[in-house]
Write a protein that holds these residues in place. Structure first.
Motif, PDB file in Angstrom:
ATOM      1  N   GLN A   1      36.288  36.868  44.068  1.00 57.36           N
ATOM      2  CA  GLN A   1      37.189  37.271  42.998  1.00 57.36           C
ATOM      3  C   GLN A   1      37.278  38.784  42.937  1.00 57.36           C
ATOM      4  O   GLN A   1      36.291  39.489  43.165  1.00 57.36           O
ATOM      5  CB  GLN A   1      36.708  36.726  41.652  1.00 57.36           C
TER       6      GLN A   1
ATOM      7  N   THR B   1      42.453  38.558  37.249  1.00 52.64           N
ATOM      8  CA  THR B   1      41.448  38.228  38.248  1.00 52.64           C
ATOM      9  C   THR B   1      42.160  37.548  39.409  1.00 52.64           C
ATOM     10  O   THR B   1      42.842  36.538  39.219  1.00 52.64           O
ATOM     11  CB  THR B   1      40.377  37.290  37.675  1.00 52.64           C
TER      12      THR B   1
ATOM     13  N   ASN C   1      41.905  35.591  43.009  1.00 57.24           N
ATOM     14  CA  ASN C   1      41.002  34.767  43.806  1.00 57.24           C
ATOM     15  C   ASN C   1      41.416  34.866  45.269  1.00 57.24           C
ATOM     16  O   ASN C   1      42.529  34.506  45.625  1.00 57.24           O
ATOM     17  CB  ASN C   1      41.042  33.314  43.348  1.00 57.24           C
TER      18      ASN C   1
END
Length: 149
Positions: A62, A69, A71
């Motif tokens: 992450q 955020t 990924n």
């Protein structure tokens, strides 16, 4: 007295016998080479198993980018990176940070070519974004490293 026996062998029978004997020997040699491993093959396969850098699989990390955020998903083979992509990248993130997606594509191209992650050239336009992405990829690759290194 002993009676002598005369055996008549025709030339055609001799030729057939020689051809079949030659084919039989060739078949036996072929089977030996096919089914018995040579010393070089077993050393090469065991050496390849020991020199793999990564455990093959898909690894995630992450990245914090502003309030969002991201990924990252890194797919690796035993020796190299196969792909790098975002998981569930929101449209708002690509709108706010338009260089994220092209930067990741450039980094992915370099990694697939076999460039070491520390030697990936950063473009002047998106140094910060690319360095942030490289740190996220490095975190995923650290999870993929084998114990033998």
């Amino acid at each position: 007295m002993a009676k002598t026996k005369i055996v008549v062998i025709q030339m055609k029978e001799l030729i057939y016998t020689a051809i079949f004997a030659g084919l039989g020997i060739l078949l036996i040699l072929l089977l030996i080479f096919m089914f018995f491993p040579s010393g070089k093959d077993s050393e090469t396969s065991s050496g390849a198993a020991q020199t793999g850098r990564y455990n093959p699989g898909v690894y995630n990390s992450q990245i914090e980018l502003g309030d969002s955020t991201l990924n990252l998903e890194v797919t690796v083979d035993a020796d190299q990176v196969k792909s790098v992509s975002f998981v569930n990248l929101e449209e708002s993130v690509t709108t706010m940070y338009p260089l994220v997606k092209p930067s990741l594509e450039n980094i992915e191209k370099e990694l697939i070519k076999g460039t070491d992650i520390d030697k990936i050239p950063l473009s002047d336009k998106s140094k910060y974004t690319e360095s942030l992405l490289i740190e996220g990829i490095r975190a995923a690759l650290d999870k993929a490293l084998t114990d033998s290194l």
